[in-house]
Design a protein around this motif. Structure first.
Motif, PDB file in Angstrom:
ATOM      1  N   THR A   1       2.422   3.615  -3.061  1.00 18.59           N
ATOM      2  CA  THR A   1       1.646   4.662  -3.591  1.00 18.59           C
ATOM      3  C   THR A   1       2.405   5.947  -3.360  1.00 18.59           C
ATOM      4  O   THR A   1       2.401   6.804  -4.372  1.00 18.59           O
ATOM      5  CB  THR A   1       0.284   4.762  -3.092  1.00 18.59           C
ATOM      6  OG1 THR A   1      -0.259   5.977  -3.777  1.00 18.59           O
ATOM      7  CG2 THR A   1       0.425   5.434  -1.846  1.00 18.59           C
TER       8      THR A   1
ATOM      9  N   LEU B   1      -3.454   6.046   0.041  1.00 19.55           N
ATOM     10  CA  LEU B   1      -2.743   5.388   1.150  1.00 19.55           C
ATOM     11  C   LEU B   1      -3.846   5.162   2.372  1.00 19.55           C
ATOM     12  O   LEU B   1      -3.770   4.144   2.951  1.00 19.55           O
ATOM     13  CB  LEU B   1      -1.305   5.961   1.629  1.00 19.55           C
ATOM     14  CG  LEU B   1      -0.794   5.262   2.760  1.00 19.55           C
ATOM     15  CD1 LEU B   1      -0.340   3.792   2.217  1.00 19.55           C
ATOM     16  CD2 LEU B   1       0.632   6.101   3.134  1.00 19.55           C
TER      17      LEU B   1
ATOM     18  N   ALA C   1       0.906  -1.363   0.069  1.00 20.27           N
ATOM     19  CA  ALA C   1      -0.079   0.097  -0.055  1.00 20.27           C
ATOM     20  C   ALA C   1       0.773   1.373   0.120  1.00 20.27           C
ATOM     21  O   ALA C   1       0.445   2.164  -0.689  1.00 20.27           O
ATOM     22  CB  ALA C   1      -1.009   0.232   1.049  1.00 20.27           C
ATOM     23  N   TYR C   2       1.893   1.011   0.824  1.00 15.55           N
ATOM     24  CA  TYR C   2       2.912   2.392   1.135  1.00 15.55           C
ATOM     25  C   TYR C   2       3.538   2.647  -0.425  1.00 15.55           C
ATOM     26  O   TYR C   2       3.753   3.720  -0.635  1.00 15.55           O
ATOM     27  CB  TYR C   2       3.912   1.977   1.914  1.00 15.55           C
ATOM     28  CG  TYR C   2       4.503   3.206   2.654  1.00 15.55           C
ATOM     29  CD1 TYR C   2       3.978   3.906   3.472  1.00 15.55           C
ATOM     30  CD2 TYR C   2       5.941   3.807   2.086  1.00 15.55           C
ATOM     31  CE1 TYR C   2       4.809   5.055   4.239  1.00 15.55           C
ATOM     32  CE2 TYR C   2       6.510   4.668   2.623  1.00 15.55           C
ATOM     33  CZ  TYR C   2       5.894   5.473   3.511  1.00 15.55           C
ATOM     34  OH  TYR C   2       6.554   6.301   4.358  1.00 15.55           O
TER      35      TYR C   2
ATOM     36  N   GLU D   1       5.927   1.919   7.655  1.00 19.95           N
ATOM     37  CA  GLU D   1       4.754   1.417   6.858  1.00 19.95           C
ATOM     38  C   GLU D   1       3.548   1.492   7.825  1.00 19.95           C
ATOM     39  O   GLU D   1       2.286   1.392   7.523  1.00 19.95           O
ATOM     40  CB  GLU D   1       4.701   0.191   6.034  1.00 19.95           C
ATOM     41  CG  GLU D   1       4.560  -1.146   6.917  1.00 19.95           C
ATOM     42  CD  GLU D   1       5.582  -1.411   7.836  1.00 19.95           C
ATOM     43  OE1 GLU D   1       5.222  -2.506   8.682  1.00 19.95           O
ATOM     44  OE2 GLU D   1       6.331  -0.844   7.945  1.00 19.95           O
TER      45      GLU D   1
END
Length: 377
Positions: A17, A275, A14-15, A314
């Motif tokens: 991005t 995010l 996800a991070y 994260e």
């Protein structure tokens, strides 16, 4: 056989991005869609999203550069900025808006005025045609001419050519005329939107992708059944997926979730950033519920009017509220219970706040831990 990802792997994926880009155009090209929001606390959501991804970005750069960019204002699941390649998935948009149903003669007059003048600020329309007040979707009062301009924009008969002090200025949209004359096939359009959402917000729970696809009926109102079918087909045939601690996640098939670097440092993002946009995913990945409280009565707020999620590597570990007063960026930092305040974390946080100071053109930073801040070591 690749094992199912862990929560840590999902957080790292996800991070991704936040991968930095060298220019606003490069960030728009990679994202495809940047959600807009008018609240400035401390800046608009679109500016905060680009700050998180573009080196040296300053508040207002998107508005300043917009006339030179491959960018258009439009709506998919929400209102924001898209590239023209993405906008081609959205048009022609076959629908009848409330404004044209309620004010067909006014719409025709505004359309003629736009063709005559080439560019229209809402005040120019009001000066030329007069002002009529109508009830808007929130129960308040709006100018009918502004509603009609918005309707022409939504229908693809006008585009936003620039903004003046945040107010949209409209002009003709010849490229959208071309899309009407030679539209993409409907299956290609809906599939493109589903895959855009999966890449922008992924990896995410399958239910959350379904929700985003449902919201995209605003962008493709006449293709709503096809959107749902495209979502089901993508989950079944195109996307990868796995059950992770009780939640079914999906992500683009070409993503390798088992080989991503561990994120480092401290980052602060806006409440609408990809995010953190999906609150279901946020709570599952980070173990606590973030709440956007701008519309919550002040006495019931627990984080603040416009709390910006705070990441340590994260993991989301807290939130920050910011404002600029007399050239000073003032910030209050809240941490979740159990968060440790170390010298290394504090140093990384101060570097991130300094980045925000430059972004906002403030002279200095003053910050403090909120009352909820946790233990110091």
């Amino acid at each position: 056989m690749t094992p199912d990802p862990t929560l840590a792997a999902l957080r790292a994926a996800a991070y991704r991005t936040l991968i930095p880009e060298r220019s606003v155009q490069a960030a728009l090209n990679r994202m495809g869609f940047v959600q807009a929001d008018p609240i400035r606390a401390p800046a608009r959501a679109q500016d905060l999203a680009l700050l998180a991804r573009v080196r040296g970005y300053r508040a207002g750069d998107l508005e300043r550069l917009y006339p030179t960019l491959d960018a258009e204002e439009d709506v998919i699941p929400n209102y924001g900025f898209v590239t023209r390649g993405v906008q081609r998935l959205l048009h022609p948009r076959v629908t009848a808006t409330r404004a044209e149903r309620d004010h067909p003669q006014l719409l025709a007059r505004v359309r003629d005025l736009l063709r005559e003048r080439g560019e229209l600020h809402p005040r120019d329309v009001t000066a030329a045609l007069g002002q009529t007040r109508v009830v808007n979707a929130w129960g308040g009062q709006s100018n009918a001419t502004t509603r009609v301009l918005d309707a022409l924009h939504y229908r693809g008969e006008a585009r936003v050519v620039r903004r003046e002090a945040g107010v949209r200025v409209y002009g003709p949209a010849p490229h959208l005329d071309q899309y009407r004359q030679a539209p993409l096939p409907d299956p290609e359009r809906v599939r493109g939107v589903v895959h855009l959402l999966a890449a922008l917000y992924g990896p995410l729970p399958e239910a959350s992708l379904g929700y985003l696809v449902g919201l995209s009926r605003y962008g493709l109102p006449h293709l709503r059944p096809r959107l749902r079918a495209a979502f089901r087909a993508a989950v079944r045939e195109d996307l990868r997926g796995a059950q992770v601690e009780g939640v079914r996640y999906v992500w683009p098939a070409d993503w390798a979730l088992d080989s991503l670097p561990v994120p480092r440092g401290v980052r602060i993002v806006n409440p609408f950033d990809p995010l953190v946009w999906d609150r279901r995913r946020f709570e599952h990945l980070h173990g606590w519920a973030y709440r956007f409280e701008a519309y919550t009565p002040p006495a019931r707020r627990t984080m603040g009017y416009y709390a910006l999620p705070l990441f340590r590597a994260e993991r989301a570990v807290g939130w920050v509220t910011m404002s600029v007063h007399h050239g000073t960026l003032q910030a209050h930092v809240g941490l979740r219970p159990g968060g440790r305040i170390t010298a290394r974390f504090t140093g990384a946080l101060e570097r991130e706040l300094e980045r925000y100071r430059v972004f906002l053109s403030a002279d200095q930073v003053q910050w403090a831990w909120a009352a909820s801040a946790s233990s110091q070591t």
